[in-house]
Design a protein around this motif. Structure first.
Motif, PDB file in Angstrom:
ATOM      1  N   TYR A 122       0.852  -1.686   0.259  1.00 44.64           N
ATOM      2  CA  TYR A 122      -0.323  -0.154  -0.079  1.00 44.64           C
ATOM      3  C   TYR A 122       1.060   1.090   0.049  1.00 44.64           C
ATOM      4  O   TYR A 122       1.816   1.741   1.018  1.00 44.64           O
ATOM      5  CB  TYR A 122      -1.069  -0.062   1.268  1.00 44.64           C
ATOM      6  CG  TYR A 122      -1.639  -1.087   1.321  1.00 44.64           C
ATOM      7  CD1 TYR A 122      -2.276  -1.986   0.479  1.00 44.64           C
ATOM      8  CD2 TYR A 122      -1.546  -2.073   2.863  1.00 44.64           C
ATOM      9  CE1 TYR A 122      -3.200  -3.060   0.603  1.00 44.64           C
ATOM     10  CE2 TYR A 122      -1.216  -3.252   2.350  1.00 44.64           C
ATOM     11  CZ  TYR A 122      -2.963  -4.369   1.379  1.00 44.64           C
ATOM     12  OH  TYR A 122      -3.335  -5.299   2.560  1.00 44.64           O
ATOM     13  N   SER A 147      -4.775   0.977   2.412  1.00 40.60           N
ATOM     14  CA  SER A 147      -5.027  -1.022   3.242  1.00 40.60           C
ATOM     15  C   SER A 147      -6.616  -1.003   3.241  1.00 40.60           C
ATOM     16  O   SER A 147      -6.718   0.478   2.504  1.00 40.60           O
ATOM     17  CB  SER A 147      -4.680  -0.414   4.287  1.00 40.60           C
ATOM     18  OG  SER A 147      -5.123   0.711   5.561  1.00 40.60           O
ATOM     19  N   PRO A 148      -7.270  -1.447   2.437  1.00 40.64           N
ATOM     20  CA  PRO A 148      -8.112  -2.164   2.885  1.00 40.64           C
ATOM     21  C   PRO A 148      -9.458  -1.988   3.465  1.00 40.64           C
ATOM     22  O   PRO A 148     -10.475  -0.817   3.408  1.00 40.64           O
ATOM     23  CB  PRO A 148      -8.662  -3.414   2.801  1.00 40.64           C
ATOM     24  CG  PRO A 148      -7.371  -3.647   2.074  1.00 40.64           C
ATOM     25  CD  PRO A 148      -6.162  -2.706   2.183  1.00 40.64           C
ATOM     26  N   PRO A 149      -8.521  -1.797   4.732  1.00 40.27           N
ATOM     27  CA  PRO A 149      -9.759  -1.042   5.351  1.00 40.27           C
ATOM     28  C   PRO A 149     -10.093   0.296   5.143  1.00 40.27           C
ATOM     29  O   PRO A 149     -11.111   1.138   5.534  1.00 40.27           O
ATOM     30  CB  PRO A 149      -9.092  -0.800   6.854  1.00 40.27           C
ATOM     31  CG  PRO A 149      -8.303  -2.014   7.131  1.00 40.27           C
ATOM     32  CD  PRO A 149      -7.937  -1.806   5.867  1.00 40.27           C
ATOM     33  N   LEU A 150      -9.109   1.797   4.873  1.00 39.41           N
ATOM     34  CA  LEU A 150      -8.882   2.670   4.789  1.00 39.41           C
ATOM     35  C   LEU A 150      -9.902   3.761   3.492  1.00 39.41           C
ATOM     36  O   LEU A 150     -10.446   3.745   3.183  1.00 39.41           O
ATOM     37  CB  LEU A 150      -7.603   3.578   4.208  1.00 39.41           C
ATOM     38  CG  LEU A 150      -7.108   4.069   6.158  1.00 39.41           C
ATOM     39  CD1 LEU A 150      -5.981   4.915   5.798  1.00 39.41           C
ATOM     40  CD2 LEU A 150      -8.097   4.867   6.135  1.00 39.41           C
ATOM     41  N   ARG A 151      -9.845   1.713   2.242  1.00 43.20           N
ATOM     42  CA  ARG A 151     -10.497   1.959   0.902  1.00 43.20           C
ATOM     43  C   ARG A 151     -12.023   2.389   1.359  1.00 43.20           C
ATOM     44  O   ARG A 151     -12.411   2.840   0.444  1.00 43.20           O
ATOM     45  CB  ARG A 151      -9.608   1.208   0.034  1.00 43.20           C
ATOM     46  CG  ARG A 151      -8.886   0.974  -1.048  1.00 43.20           C
ATOM     47  CD  ARG A 151      -9.051   0.228  -1.173  1.00 43.20           C
ATOM     48  NE  ARG A 151      -7.156  -0.295  -0.941  1.00 43.20           N
ATOM     49  CZ  ARG A 151      -5.866  -1.658  -1.983  1.00 43.20           C
ATOM     50  NH1 ARG A 151      -7.077  -2.468  -1.661  1.00 43.20           N
ATOM     51  NH2 ARG A 151      -5.087  -1.720  -1.995  1.00 43.20           N
ATOM     52  N   LEU A 152     -12.183   1.349   2.009  1.00 40.78           N
ATOM     53  CA  LEU A 152     -13.773   1.203   2.513  1.00 40.78           C
ATOM     54  C   LEU A 152     -14.451   2.961   2.731  1.00 40.78           C
ATOM     55  O   LEU A 152     -15.457   3.341   2.778  1.00 40.78           O
ATOM     56  CB  LEU A 152     -14.125   0.855   3.720  1.00 40.78           C
ATOM     57  CG  LEU A 152     -13.869  -0.232   2.849  1.00 40.78           C
ATOM     58  CD1 LEU A 152     -14.278  -1.916   5.197  1.00 40.78           C
ATOM     59  CD2 LEU A 152     -15.023  -1.604   2.740  1.00 40.78           C
ATOM     60  N   LEU A 153     -13.758   3.909   3.617  1.00 47.03           N
ATOM     61  CA  LEU A 153     -13.574   5.076   3.508  1.00 47.03           C
ATOM     62  C   LEU A 153     -13.080   6.484   2.386  1.00 47.03           C
ATOM     63  O   LEU A 153     -12.726   7.522   2.791  1.00 47.03           O
ATOM     64  CB  LEU A 153     -13.213   5.591   5.076  1.00 47.03           C
ATOM     65  CG  LEU A 153     -13.878   4.978   6.080  1.00 47.03           C
ATOM     66  CD1 LEU A 153     -12.473   4.937   6.927  1.00 47.03           C
ATOM     67  CD2 LEU A 153     -14.688   5.079   6.189  1.00 47.03           C
ATOM     68  N   TRP A 154     -12.596   5.636   1.136  1.00 46.83           N
ATOM     69  CA  TRP A 154     -12.235   6.459  -0.224  1.00 46.83           C
ATOM     70  C   TRP A 154     -12.254   7.764  -0.104  1.00 46.83           C
ATOM     71  O   TRP A 154     -11.591   8.659  -0.426  1.00 46.83           O
ATOM     72  CB  TRP A 154     -11.607   5.716  -1.136  1.00 46.83           C
ATOM     73  CG  TRP A 154     -10.739   5.724  -2.012  1.00 46.83           C
ATOM     74  CD1 TRP A 154     -11.604   6.707  -3.143  1.00 46.83           C
ATOM     75  CD2 TRP A 154      -9.455   6.469  -1.502  1.00 46.83           C
ATOM     76  NE1 TRP A 154     -10.343   7.465  -3.620  1.00 46.83           N
ATOM     77  CE2 TRP A 154      -9.420   7.372  -3.085  1.00 46.83           C
ATOM     78  CE3 TRP A 154      -8.593   6.414  -1.114  1.00 46.83           C
ATOM     79  CZ2 TRP A 154      -7.959   7.649  -3.212  1.00 46.83           C
ATOM     80  CZ3 TRP A 154      -7.164   7.178  -0.901  1.00 46.83           C
ATOM     81  CH2 TRP A 154      -6.809   7.448  -1.892  1.00 46.83           C
TER      82      TRP A 154
END
Ligand SMILES: NC(=O)c1ccc[n+]([C@@H]2O[C@H](COP(=O)([O-])OP(=O)(O)OC[C@H]3O[C@@H](n4cnc5c(N)ncnc54)[C@H](OP(=O)(O)O)[C@@H]3O)[C@@H](O)[C@H]2O)c1
Length: 298
Positions: free
Chosen positions: A157, A211-218
């Protein structure tokens, strides 16, 4: 004769504005970059504001440790150095390796400036009181603090790996400040805050950098990035120029200058002894400072 200052990645973005700031203060500035055309146009811009001797461009790809060694040998041969601004840094959307086979964010944000600094220390000591300014980033806060290897475990990432490489360099910066106490060489970190530059335009619009968790909040993350990197490079260069020149820092070392050229507390992870030890181990192994290397490139 005016005193010498070197700004790496000084032909564009924050580095060019830093070089202009130092030239206004009367330094004879050398800017380092890869592209000769950008180098020539940077020199014209810097010369227009310089109050000391003429600036110049030196070409080097700082992603290559051999080129860093050759650059250091060239700069060292020219005599005492008053200011070294390690401004080079980069973030990559996708994982890349350098010609030395080292992951590119770690190489450009930490190893390259580490090696250049170590190879120029004698020249900085000769010019004392002198200053080293290492450009850092708030992205250190998003870093995994694991330095057993160049690459952290888990996926790539770009933003987090960039932050981790900046954290490695900040840890080295604080260590170096302690190591050089009493030698006349002061060491500062400068956090530019953010600016619209080729680095931020080229990377910070891709959700893949977080990272994927942050992508949810992109959408939210992207807006935050956009706000943080909307300003001009001239404003973002102020912390580096202040760290390199301001009289209020005389006798100080190991200080972080943040946005607005204000002194700010250092992120606490950066002075963790385990982090420092691991970063030094990696740096010495990947970019050795042995006499063989010095002799070959001197
Ligand atoms: N922009 C921000 O919001 C921000 C925020 C926090 C921290 N920072 C840090 O501030 C510093 C400057 O960032 P910036 O945004 O101004 O970056 P930038 O716009 O990408 O910097 C451009 C400069 O870097 C040079 N460069 C790039 N790769 C190079 C290489 N391999 N070897 C030699 N020179 C190279 C370019 O010259 P050539 O292309 O000719 O090589 C040019 O002079 C970096 O350390 C960055 O991590 C930036």
């Amino acid at each position: 004769m005016s005193e010498r200052a070197v700004v790496t990645a000084g032909t564009g973005g924050i580095g060019l504005e830093t070089a202009k700031g130092l030239a206004r203060h009367g330094f004879t500035v050398t800017v380092v970059g890869r592209d000769a055309e950008r180098g020539t146009s940077a020199v014209t811009e810097i010369a227009a504001v310089a109050t000391g001797a003429a600036p110049r461009f030196v070409a080097a790809d700082l992603a290559s440790l051999d080129q860093v060694r050759a650059l250091a040998a060239r700069l060292a041969a020219e005599g005492p150095l008053k200011v070294l601004v390690n401004n080079v840094g980069a973030m990559f959307t996708h994982r890349r390796s350098t010609v030395d086979g080292i992951e590119s964010s770690f190489a450009l944000n930490h190893l390259s400036p580490y090696l250049l600094t170590e190879l120029l220390l004698d020249r900085l000591r000769e010019a004392g009181p002198s200053r080293i300014v290492n450009v850092t980033s708030a992205a250190v806060k998003a870093a995994r603090r694991t330095f057993d290897a160049v690459e952290p475990p888990g996926g790539y990432y770009g933003f987090h790996w960039y932050g981790r490489a900046k954290l490695a360099h900040l840890a080295y910066t604080l260590h170096l400040a302690d190591r050089l106490r009493g030698t006349g060489v002061a060491v500062f970190a400068a956090d530019p805050g953010g600016a619209a530059t080729s680095m931020t335009d080229g990377t910070m619009t891709s959700p893949e950098i977080v990272s994927p968790p942050l992508r949810l909040l992109w959408p939210l993350v992207r807006r935050t990035f956009a706000r943080a990197t909307a300003g001009p490079a001239s404003v973002a260069a102020a912390p580096s120029v202040f760290a390199a020149t301001d009289a209020s820092l005389e006798g100080r070392t190991g200080v972080l200058i943040g946005p607005g050229a204000r002194r700010v507390p250092v992120f606490r992870g950066a002075d963790d002894p385990r982090t420092v030890e691991k970063v030094l181990e990696l740096s010495r192994r990947l970019a050795p400072l042995d006499d063989g290397h010095r002799a070959r490139h001197a």
